[in-house]
Design a protein around this motif. Structure first.
Motif, PDB file in Angstrom:
ATOM      1  N   VAL A   1       0.845  -1.203   0.000  1.00 42.99           N
ATOM      2  CA  VAL A   1       0.000   0.000   0.000  1.00 42.99           C
ATOM      3  C   VAL A   1       0.877   1.249   0.000  1.00 42.99           C
ATOM      4  O   VAL A   1       0.612   2.217  -0.728  1.00 42.99           O
ATOM      5  CB  VAL A   1      -0.959   0.013   1.215  1.00 42.99           C
ATOM      6  CG1 VAL A   1      -1.735   1.334   1.271  1.00 42.99           C
ATOM      7  CG2 VAL A   1      -1.939  -1.139   1.149  1.00 42.99           C
ATOM      8  N   GLU A   2       1.938   1.229   0.801  1.00 41.00           N
ATOM      9  CA  GLU A   2       2.870   2.361   0.825  1.00 41.00           C
ATOM     10  C   GLU A   2       3.503   2.579  -0.543  1.00 41.00           C
ATOM     11  O   GLU A   2       3.640   3.723  -1.005  1.00 41.00           O
ATOM     12  CB  GLU A   2       3.974   2.117   1.856  1.00 41.00           C
ATOM     13  CG  GLU A   2       3.561   2.284   3.304  1.00 41.00           C
ATOM     14  CD  GLU A   2       4.742   2.117   4.245  1.00 41.00           C
ATOM     15  OE1 GLU A   2       5.445   3.104   4.501  1.00 41.00           O
ATOM     16  OE2 GLU A   2       4.953   0.983   4.696  1.00 41.00           O
ATOM     17  N   LEU A   3       3.897   1.491  -1.191  1.00 43.05           N
ATOM     18  CA  LEU A   3       4.532   1.601  -2.507  1.00 43.05           C
ATOM     19  C   LEU A   3       3.574   2.186  -3.543  1.00 43.05           C
ATOM     20  O   LEU A   3       3.979   2.930  -4.431  1.00 43.05           O
ATOM     21  CB  LEU A   3       5.016   0.231  -2.980  1.00 43.05           C
ATOM     22  CG  LEU A   3       6.308  -0.294  -2.334  1.00 43.05           C
ATOM     23  CD1 LEU A   3       6.513  -1.765  -2.669  1.00 43.05           C
ATOM     24  CD2 LEU A   3       7.516   0.516  -2.800  1.00 43.05           C
ATOM     25  N   ASP A  32      -7.672   0.610   5.422  1.00 42.58           N
ATOM     26  CA  ASP A  32      -9.127   0.685   5.292  1.00 42.58           C
ATOM     27  C   ASP A  32      -9.527   1.694   4.222  1.00 42.58           C
ATOM     28  O   ASP A  32     -10.436   1.460   3.422  1.00 42.58           O
ATOM     29  CB  ASP A  32      -9.760   1.077   6.630  1.00 42.58           C
ATOM     30  CG  ASP A  32      -9.689  -0.042   7.657  1.00 42.58           C
ATOM     31  OD1 ASP A  32      -9.490  -1.199   7.247  1.00 42.58           O
ATOM     32  OD2 ASP A  32      -9.810   0.247   8.852  1.00 42.58           O
ATOM     33  N   HIS A  33      -8.850   2.839   4.223  1.00 44.54           N
ATOM     34  CA  HIS A  33      -9.134   3.887   3.244  1.00 44.54           C
ATOM     35  C   HIS A  33      -8.830   3.387   1.829  1.00 44.54           C
ATOM     36  O   HIS A  33      -9.610   3.601   0.894  1.00 44.54           O
ATOM     37  CB  HIS A  33      -8.285   5.116   3.577  1.00 44.54           C
ATOM     38  CG  HIS A  33      -8.606   6.320   2.743  1.00 44.54           C
ATOM     39  ND1 HIS A  33      -9.886   6.801   2.591  1.00 44.54           N
ATOM     40  CD2 HIS A  33      -7.800   7.148   2.019  1.00 44.54           C
ATOM     41  CE1 HIS A  33      -9.876   7.875   1.814  1.00 44.54           C
ATOM     42  NE2 HIS A  33      -8.612   8.101   1.443  1.00 44.54           N
ATOM     43  N   PHE A  34      -7.717   2.713   1.693  1.00 46.10           N
ATOM     44  CA  PHE A  34      -7.301   2.154   0.408  1.00 46.10           C
ATOM     45  C   PHE A  34      -8.351   1.172  -0.117  1.00 46.10           C
ATOM     46  O   PHE A  34      -8.757   1.230  -1.282  1.00 46.10           O
ATOM     47  CB  PHE A  34      -5.945   1.462   0.569  1.00 46.10           C
ATOM     48  CG  PHE A  34      -5.471   0.726  -0.651  1.00 46.10           C
ATOM     49  CD1 PHE A  34      -4.716   1.364  -1.619  1.00 46.10           C
ATOM     50  CD2 PHE A  34      -5.783  -0.620  -0.828  1.00 46.10           C
ATOM     51  CE1 PHE A  34      -4.280   0.680  -2.751  1.00 46.10           C
ATOM     52  CE2 PHE A  34      -5.351  -1.313  -1.949  1.00 46.10           C
ATOM     53  CZ  PHE A  34      -4.599  -0.650  -2.916  1.00 46.10           C
ATOM     54  N   VAL A  68      -2.777  -6.517  -3.354  1.00 44.18           N
ATOM     55  CA  VAL A  68      -2.790  -5.897  -2.017  1.00 44.18           C
ATOM     56  C   VAL A  68      -4.029  -6.336  -1.255  1.00 44.18           C
ATOM     57  O   VAL A  68      -3.961  -6.725  -0.081  1.00 44.18           O
ATOM     58  CB  VAL A  68      -2.755  -4.356  -2.124  1.00 44.18           C
ATOM     59  CG1 VAL A  68      -2.968  -3.732  -0.747  1.00 44.18           C
ATOM     60  CG2 VAL A  68      -1.438  -3.881  -2.712  1.00 44.18           C
ATOM     61  N   LYS A  69      -5.182  -6.269  -1.926  1.00 44.10           N
ATOM     62  CA  LYS A  69      -6.444  -6.631  -1.278  1.00 44.10           C
ATOM     63  C   LYS A  69      -6.401  -8.053  -0.725  1.00 44.10           C
ATOM     64  O   LYS A  69      -6.872  -8.316   0.393  1.00 44.10           O
ATOM     65  CB  LYS A  69      -7.592  -6.488  -2.277  1.00 44.10           C
ATOM     66  CG  LYS A  69      -8.961  -6.818  -1.701  1.00 44.10           C
ATOM     67  CD  LYS A  69     -10.042  -6.675  -2.758  1.00 44.10           C
ATOM     68  CE  LYS A  69     -11.401  -7.082  -2.207  1.00 44.10           C
ATOM     69  NZ  LYS A  69     -12.470  -6.976  -3.246  1.00 44.10           N
ATOM     70  N   SER A  70      -5.820  -8.976  -1.491  1.00 41.52           N
ATOM     71  CA  SER A  70      -5.742 -10.363  -1.019  1.00 41.52           C
ATOM     72  C   SER A  70      -4.778 -10.498   0.156  1.00 41.52           C
ATOM     73  O   SER A  70      -5.001 -11.296   1.066  1.00 41.52           O
ATOM     74  CB  SER A  70      -5.334 -11.291  -2.165  1.00 41.52           C
ATOM     75  OG  SER A  70      -4.016 -11.017  -2.593  1.00 41.52           O
ATOM     76  N   ARG A 100     -12.218   4.522  -6.974  1.00 44.54           N
ATOM     77  CA  ARG A 100     -11.734   5.892  -6.794  1.00 44.54           C
ATOM     78  C   ARG A 100     -10.288   5.894  -6.286  1.00 44.54           C
ATOM     79  O   ARG A 100      -9.863   6.809  -5.592  1.00 44.54           O
ATOM     80  CB  ARG A 100     -12.623   6.656  -5.795  1.00 44.54           C
ATOM     81  CG  ARG A 100     -14.046   6.849  -6.266  1.00 44.54           C
ATOM     82  CD  ARG A 100     -14.833   7.789  -5.357  1.00 44.54           C
ATOM     83  NE  ARG A 100     -14.967   7.269  -4.006  1.00 44.54           N
ATOM     84  CZ  ARG A 100     -14.544   7.903  -2.912  1.00 44.54           C
ATOM     85  NH1 ARG A 100     -13.928   9.069  -3.000  1.00 44.54           N
ATOM     86  NH2 ARG A 100     -14.733   7.361  -1.731  1.00 44.54           N
ATOM     87  N   LEU A 101      -9.540   4.876  -6.647  1.00 45.12           N
ATOM     88  CA  LEU A 101      -8.193   4.726  -6.106  1.00 45.12           C
ATOM     89  C   LEU A 101      -7.264   5.865  -6.533  1.00 45.12           C
ATOM     90  O   LEU A 101      -6.264   6.132  -5.879  1.00 45.12           O
ATOM     91  CB  LEU A 101      -7.610   3.377  -6.534  1.00 45.12           C
ATOM     92  CG  LEU A 101      -6.468   2.826  -5.670  1.00 45.12           C
ATOM     93  CD1 LEU A 101      -6.853   2.746  -4.208  1.00 45.12           C
ATOM     94  CD2 LEU A 101      -6.030   1.466  -6.171  1.00 45.12           C
TER      95      LEU A 101
END
Length: 368
Positions: free
Chosen positions: A257-259, A277-279, A312-314, A287-288
């Motif tokens: 997520v940081e990357l 959570d926001h991501f 990332v989600k997984s 709306r990413l």
């Protein structure tokens, strides 16, 4: 003359006895810290892939100018890291941990032995240790180009890492963690961007095994007190205290997520509880773009971003069973690296399908 001779004799006797007491004290601490066991295991270990030296306290004190504050290169909740120069001019990073529970000495020895057997290009090498001090000292190879956290969030660097470089860093980090899980059954337990060092050619070096745990060969998990860094800790592990390889997968997902966003994990984002959570909410609502790093938007294609985002989600799924293994994560990143026009870094273990991640169509991308 008799008085002088007697005084000198008494002084020399005092010095001798004092040095003997110091030597005995150091020997006692060395044994308490598992030094004798450590020496025996290392001498008998056929699988050791690198030479790990046992340093004296004096050697490491001299290398750091008596642990001068001027030589401090890192500090955290578990200790301080000093830059040291050994007598052969080898530059090392010396980790001085805080006081540890005497009951954990056996575990410490076991972990040092395991680390001494690791030989992976993306894991910081253990050069040696000192066991005659109250708190054992560890000396690692010194990495010159600071941390991923610094390159993502430092004032002079922000958003300078290209998409290709971010993928390279992700692949190498995933490969290092996958190796730990499969080859040595070590769970890092503190994967975060500040523990991912970068060499002068931006080669990844995963570091800081201070709270790592090894899992017995016949087990898949271990029950332990929760440790780690807030924002990166696997929520399932945080609640249950049961540590598995999937805990590292979650933490690595946070690094991804940081990357992708270039934002700190503890950033204040809207009114949501965390960056993750926001991501996930923005991903769900297509709306990413609102949270993507500018360099990522400039370099990556919509399909590449979608594929990375769903990986990332997984990884950050609330349930460990729903997360991929680190080997699967590495394979998916390698596949993504291929379609991004990058060379493989690990062709032999490359899996071309990466089919465990469901992909939306390009028309569903959240921002275009």
């Amino acid at each position: 003359m008799g008085v002088v001779v007697t005084s000198i004799t008494m002084f020399l006797s005092y010095c001798f006895l004092k040095q003997r007491r110091i030597a005995k004290h150091k020997e006692m601490i060395f044994k308490r810290n598992g030094g004798t066991i450590f020496e025996k295991i290392l001498s008998e270990s056929e699988g050791s892939t690198q030479i790990v030296k046992i340093f004296t306290e004096e050697e490491l004190k001299k290398s750091t100018n008596s642990f001068s504050p001027d030589n401090v290169v890192g500090q955290g909740g578990f200790g301080t890291v000093y830059k040291g120069i050994l007598i052969d001019n080898t530059v090392v990073a010396i980790k001085k941990s805080k006081v540890i529970d005497p009951n954990q000495i056996g575990q410490f020895v076991n972990e040092v032995v395991l680390l001494s057997q690791i030989n992976h290009p993306n894991i910081v090498k253990l050069v040696g240790c000192c066991l005659e001090t109250d708190v054992p000292l560890l000396a690692y190879e010194y990495i010159v180009n600071e941390t991923l956290f610094h390159h993502l969030h430092g004032k002079s660097h922000g958003s300078l890492l290209s998409w290709r470089m971010r993928l390279k860093i992700a692949v190498e980090t995933a490969g290092a963690i996958a190796y730990m899980h499969s080859a040595t059954k070590i769970i890092h337990r503190d994967i975060k961007s500040s523990n991912i060092l970068l060499n002068d050619d931006y080669t990844v070096k995963v570091s800081d095994f201070g709270i790592s745990r090894s899992i017995p060969k016949n087990k898949m998990q271990v029950s332990t007190a929760v440790q780690g860094t807030l924002g990166y800790i696997d929520p399932e592990y945080f609640i249950s205290g049961i540590l598995t390889g999937k805990s590292d997968v979650y933490s690595f997902g946070v690094v991804l997520v940081e990357l992708l966003t270039g934002k700190k994990v503890n950033s204040a984002v809207a009114t949501y509880r965390s960056l993750v959570d926001h991501f996930l909410l923005l991903l769900k609502e297509y709306r990413l773009i609102e949270v993507l790093d500018d360099q990522v938007k400039l370099d990556a294609t919509p399909d590449q971003i979608n594929r990375f985002a769903h990986l990332v989600k997984s990884c950050v799924s609330p349930e460990g069973m729903a997360r991929p293994t680190m080997e699967e994560v590495k394979e998916e990143l390698l596949a993504l690296q291929e379609i991004s026009g990058l060379p493989y870094t690990d062709k032999e273990s490359f899996c071309s399908t990466g089919s465990y991640v469901s992909q939306p169509s390009s028309s569903q991308i959240m921002m275009f």
